[in-house]
Design a protein around this motif. Structure first.
Motif, PDB file in Angstrom:
ATOM      1  N   HIS A 116       0.874  -1.184   0.000  1.00  0.00           N
ATOM      2  CA  HIS A 116       0.000   0.000   0.000  1.00  0.00           C
ATOM      3  C   HIS A 116       0.905   1.226   0.000  1.00  0.00           C
ATOM      4  CE1 HIS A 116      -2.805   3.088   1.643  1.00  0.00           C
ATOM      5  NE2 HIS A 116      -3.577   2.514   0.746  1.00  0.00           N
ATOM      6  N   HIS A 117       1.348   1.641  -1.186  1.00  0.00           N
ATOM      7  CA  HIS A 117       2.321   2.734  -1.321  1.00  0.00           C
ATOM      8  C   HIS A 117       1.662   4.106  -1.268  1.00  0.00           C
ATOM      9  CE1 HIS A 117       6.258   1.311  -3.412  1.00  0.00           C
ATOM     10  NE2 HIS A 117       6.226   1.039  -2.131  1.00  0.00           N
ATOM     11  N   THR A 118       0.391   4.176  -1.636  1.00  0.00           N
ATOM     12  CA  THR A 118      -0.313   5.457  -1.783  1.00  0.00           C
ATOM     13  C   THR A 118      -0.068   6.376  -0.600  1.00  0.00           C
ATOM     14  OG1 THR A 118      -2.054   4.665  -3.244  1.00  0.00           O
ATOM     15  CG2 THR A 118      -2.649   6.435  -1.730  1.00  0.00           C
ATOM     16  N   LYS A 119       0.228   7.645  -0.879  1.00  0.00           N
ATOM     17  CA  LYS A 119       0.443   8.670   0.149  1.00  0.00           C
ATOM     18  C   LYS A 119      -0.476   9.839  -0.167  1.00  0.00           C
ATOM     19  CE  LYS A 119       5.007   6.931   0.869  1.00  0.00           C
ATOM     20  NZ  LYS A 119       4.771   5.635   0.146  1.00  0.00           N
ATOM     21  N   MET A 120      -1.576   9.920   0.603  1.00  0.00           N
ATOM     22  CA  MET A 120      -2.624  10.895   0.297  1.00  0.00           C
ATOM     23  C   MET A 120      -3.305  11.312   1.595  1.00  0.00           C
ATOM     24  SD  MET A 120      -5.760  10.605  -2.424  1.00  0.00           S
ATOM     25  CE  MET A 120      -6.323   8.961  -2.012  1.00  0.00           C
ATOM     26  N   ALA A 136       5.773  11.173   0.735  1.00  0.00           N
ATOM     27  CA  ALA A 136       6.513  10.942   1.981  1.00  0.00           C
ATOM     28  C   ALA A 136       5.776  10.006   2.930  1.00  0.00           C
ATOM     29  CB  ALA A 136       6.765  12.279   2.684  1.00  0.00           C
ATOM     30  N   ASN A 137       6.514   9.087   3.542  1.00  0.00           N
ATOM     31  CA  ASN A 137       5.936   8.274   4.617  1.00  0.00           C
ATOM     32  C   ASN A 137       5.631   9.153   5.813  1.00  0.00           C
ATOM     33  OD1 ASN A 137       6.016   5.354   3.784  1.00  0.00           O
ATOM     34  ND2 ASN A 137       8.083   6.004   3.246  1.00  0.00           N
ATOM     35  N   LEU A 138       4.775   8.694   6.696  1.00  0.00           N
ATOM     36  CA  LEU A 138       4.405   9.496   7.869  1.00  0.00           C
ATOM     37  C   LEU A 138       5.319   9.124   9.029  1.00  0.00           C
ATOM     38  CD1 LEU A 138       0.551   9.526   7.377  1.00  0.00           C
ATOM     39  CD2 LEU A 138       2.185  11.391   6.989  1.00  0.00           C
ATOM     40  N   GLY A 316      20.737   6.079   1.979  1.00  0.00           N
ATOM     41  CA  GLY A 316      20.426   5.024   1.013  1.00  0.00           C
ATOM     42  C   GLY A 316      19.442   3.994   1.541  1.00  0.00           C
ATOM     43  N   GLY A 317      19.085   4.143   2.827  1.00  0.00           N
ATOM     44  CA  GLY A 317      18.133   3.193   3.425  1.00  0.00           C
ATOM     45  C   GLY A 317      16.745   3.299   2.832  1.00  0.00           C
ATOM     46  N   CYS A 318      16.456   4.400   2.153  1.00  0.00           N
ATOM     47  CA  CYS A 318      15.126   4.547   1.530  1.00  0.00           C
ATOM     48  C   CYS A 318      15.214   4.341   0.029  1.00  0.00           C
ATOM     49  CB  CYS A 318      14.528   5.911   1.861  1.00  0.00           C
ATOM     50  SG  CYS A 318      15.239   7.253   0.904  1.00  0.00           S
ATOM     51  N   PRO A 351      16.516  11.868  -2.930  1.00  0.00           N
ATOM     52  CA  PRO A 351      15.193  11.932  -3.570  1.00  0.00           C
ATOM     53  C   PRO A 351      14.336  10.715  -3.229  1.00  0.00           C
ATOM     54  CG  PRO A 351      16.826  11.247  -5.168  1.00  0.00           C
ATOM     55  CD  PRO A 351      17.576  11.519  -3.895  1.00  0.00           C
ATOM     56  N   HIS A 352      13.346  10.945  -2.368  1.00  0.00           N
ATOM     57  CA  HIS A 352      12.316   9.918  -2.147  1.00  0.00           C
ATOM     58  C   HIS A 352      11.084  10.258  -2.986  1.00  0.00           C
ATOM     59  CE1 HIS A 352       9.217   7.584   0.126  1.00  0.00           C
ATOM     60  NE2 HIS A 352      10.191   6.707   0.101  1.00  0.00           N
ATOM     61  N   ILE A 353      11.129  11.424  -3.572  1.00  0.00           N
ATOM     62  CA  ILE A 353      10.104  11.884  -4.504  1.00  0.00           C
ATOM     63  C   ILE A 353      10.114  10.989  -5.744  1.00  0.00           C
ATOM     64  CG2 ILE A 353      11.730  13.478  -5.606  1.00  0.00           C
ATOM     65  CD1 ILE A 353       9.416  15.448  -5.997  1.00  0.00           C
TER      66      ILE A 353
HETATM   67  O1  GNM Z   1       6.468   3.522  -0.020  1.00  0.00           O
HETATM   68  C1  GNM Z   1       7.613   3.879   0.269  1.00  0.00           C
HETATM   69  O2  GNM Z   1       7.885   5.061   0.316  1.00  0.00           O
HETATM   70  C2  GNM Z   1       8.650   2.841   0.582  1.00  0.00           C
HETATM   71  C3  GNM Z   1       8.395   1.526   0.282  1.00  0.00           C
HETATM   72  N1  GNM Z   1       9.287   0.551   0.574  1.00  0.00           N
HETATM   73  C4  GNM Z   1      10.463   0.823   1.215  1.00  0.00           C
HETATM   74  C5  GNM Z   1      11.369  -0.200   1.570  1.00  0.00           C
HETATM   75 BR1  GNM Z   1      10.936  -1.973   1.117  1.00  0.00          BR
HETATM   76  C6  GNM Z   1      12.553   0.062   2.218  1.00  0.00           C
HETATM   77  C7  GNM Z   1      12.869   1.359   2.537  1.00  0.00           C
HETATM   78  C8  GNM Z   1      12.002   2.415   2.207  1.00  0.00           C
HETATM   79  C9  GNM Z   1      10.797   2.142   1.537  1.00  0.00           C
HETATM   80  C10 GNM Z   1       9.871   3.202   1.196  1.00  0.00           C
HETATM   81  O3  GNM Z   1      10.141   4.390   1.443  1.00  0.00           O
END
Ligand code: GNM
Length: 468
Positions: A116-120, A136-138, A316-318, A351-353
């Motif tokens: 569930h990636h959606t961010k809204m 962005a994650n919360l 780099g963890g994200c 960039p997580h964008i």
């Molecule tokens: O939906 C997102 O933004 C993300 C989805 N999966 C991830 C994993 Br797997 C590892 C580290 C970061 C993320 C992340 O940021």
């Protein structure tokens, strides 16, 4: 001067595209004072008097999230829509239990590897509602020193006559881009009771001022006319019907920019260049001539980009690209470009964008622009199956597509390399988040993989990278 600007000023300066980056700790003020918002800014009373909210996301730090709401809104009902199962769902329930105003809603994830990636955000005010679609994650780390994208809707006023007016097929109070119809279809796809109330709220508001298209993904095997509703097939449909003309943009490069990469197949012709690029290179009057893959550019951080970023290697963890996947698709190395964003002061903000666009060879114009939760993966954008009769999607995603024609009959967006230029421009200008053209990787550099040690050079904190 800048330091007195309120979020209301920042918001109005960046209309009509209403496309923002998140504030970054540790960079010069000028890069945070214009075209950038924090989560507290978005939730500020200056944006509206909150009655209730709904937060769709992947990762939640609930105590931190509550503290981002102004004190006077901290007891307003909040629904969290997530995809956690098993232990992590149990942990979420434990965290939420201490907050009586928070309820949870789990999105069904029946496809393997779906997320569930959606961010809204749905923000219900006393006088209307707002929709925010972002990347962005919360969790605090996502809003601290990364580059994230945020689209903030206009304030949608309540519909006067008779409220939800579910007038059969057509939707009352919709926009030329069918924003409301498509947002309702997305929310309805969850088929979960807690979202029924939010579906009603959406119906009861006039969203005719929305000038972006919804680009959503919902898990499933979508066929028939449902095939064009989601993922890259929605983009293809919109670009074909309402995109810029082929003779103007047909030879322009397509740029994908993202924070993760899926398994795309053993050759570029299986999905990346035929199917996915085939959809994103659609335009009006296109006679099906495919875009040469030499025109595809993929912006994804190199090892050096990560080493030199504000967070050091930890940044780099994200960027969860694994060597196991990378070694199956070495062809990607022909397309990757560095992340550089000097114009927005964010070269060192990982960039997580996720953005996708098509720009002129002189980098002065953009044919269209997407900001979305979707990374470069089949799970997110969908993969055609059964002789292209169905689109298989694994994850929930959502983004918005900007087309020039909805911003004053433009044929293209002038590109603004800095936030000040966008702010001060009299006509519509696209605040591009990164520098154009994206620079090639340097000799000796490589694509970032989160499971490969980096022991040759230390990061800015003097650390090396030894992943678990
Ligand atoms: O939906 C997102 O933004 C993300 C989805 N999966 C991830 C994993 Br797997 C590892 C580290 C970061 C993320 C992340 O940021």
């Amino acid at each position: 001067s800048d330091f007195e600007k309120t979020v209301a000023d920042v918001f109005s300066e960046f209309q009509p595209l209403s496309l923002f980056l998140t504030k970054v700790a540790g960079i010069e003020d000028r890069f945070n004072n214009t075209g950038a918002v924090s989560l507290k800014d978005i939730l500020s009373p200056l944006m509206g008097t909150l009655e209730a909210s709904c937060q769709f996301n992947f990762m939640f730090d609930i105590p931190w999230l509550v503290k981002q709401y102004p004190k006077q809104f901290r007891d307003k009902p909040m629904l969290l829509v997530h995809g956690d199962q098993g232990r992590s769902e149990a942990e979420m329930k434990t965290d939420a239990a201490q907050f009586p105003h928070i309820s949870l809603c789990r999105a069904k994830l029946e496809m393997m590897y779906g997320t569930h990636h959606t961010k809204m955000m749905f923000l219900l005010y006393d006088c209307g509602m707002r929709v925010v679609i972002h990347t962005a994650n919360l969790i605090s780390n996502d809003w601290h020193q990364k580059t994230q994208g945020v689209w903030i809707s206009p304030l949608f006023p309540k519909l006067t006559e008779g409220g939800n007016t579910s007038a059969g097929a057509s939707v009352i109070g919709d926009s030329p881009t069918k924003f409301k119809r498509d947002l309702l279809a997305y929310v309805q796809a969850y088929q979960v009771v807690p979202l029924a109330a939010w579906e009603r709220h959406i119906r009861q508001h006039n969203m005719s001022a929305a000038s972006v298209y919804i680009v959503g993904s919902v898990p499933g095997r979508h066929s028939g006319d449902k095939k064009m509703l989601w993922g890259h097939m929605k983009v293809k449909k919109v670009l074909k019907e309402a995109g810029p003309e082929h003779q103007k943009v047909g030879s322009w490069p397509v740029i994908g920019q993202f924070s993760s990469i899926g398994s795309l197949g053993a050759s570029m012709d299986q999905w990346l260049c035929d199917e996915w690029l085939g959809s994103l290179s659609q335009c009006r009057g296109n006679m099906g001539t495919p875009l040469s893959h030499s025109k595809l550019q993929l912006v994804y951080p190199s090892k050096e980009n990560v080493r030199l970023c504000l967070e050091g290697y930890g940044g780099g963890g994200c960027l969860p690209y694994s060597i196991k996947t990378a070694r199956k698709q070495i062809y990607l190395n022909n397309f990757v470009r560095q992340w550089r964003a000097d114009g927005r002061g964010r070269t060192e903000a990982i960039p997580h964008i996720k953005t996708y666009t098509r720009v002129s060879p002189d980098c002065k114009e953009a044919a269209w622009f997407i900001v979305t939760s979707a990374n470069l993966s089949k799970a997110a954008w969908g993969a055609l199956e059964k002789q292209k009769t169905q689109l298989m999607i694994r994850s929930y995603e959502i983004g918005v597509l900007f087309l020039p024609r909805h911003f004053g009959e433009l044929e293209s967006f002038p590109v603004g390399p800095t936030a000040e230029e966008v702010r001060d421009s009299d006509n519509v200008m696209l605040p591009i988040p990164y520098d154009l053209p994206p620079p090639n990787y340097q000799k000796g550099d490589r694509i970032w993989m989160w499971d490969v040690p980096c022991v040759d050079l230390p990061d800015r904190h003097g650390k090396k990278y030894c992943p678990p």
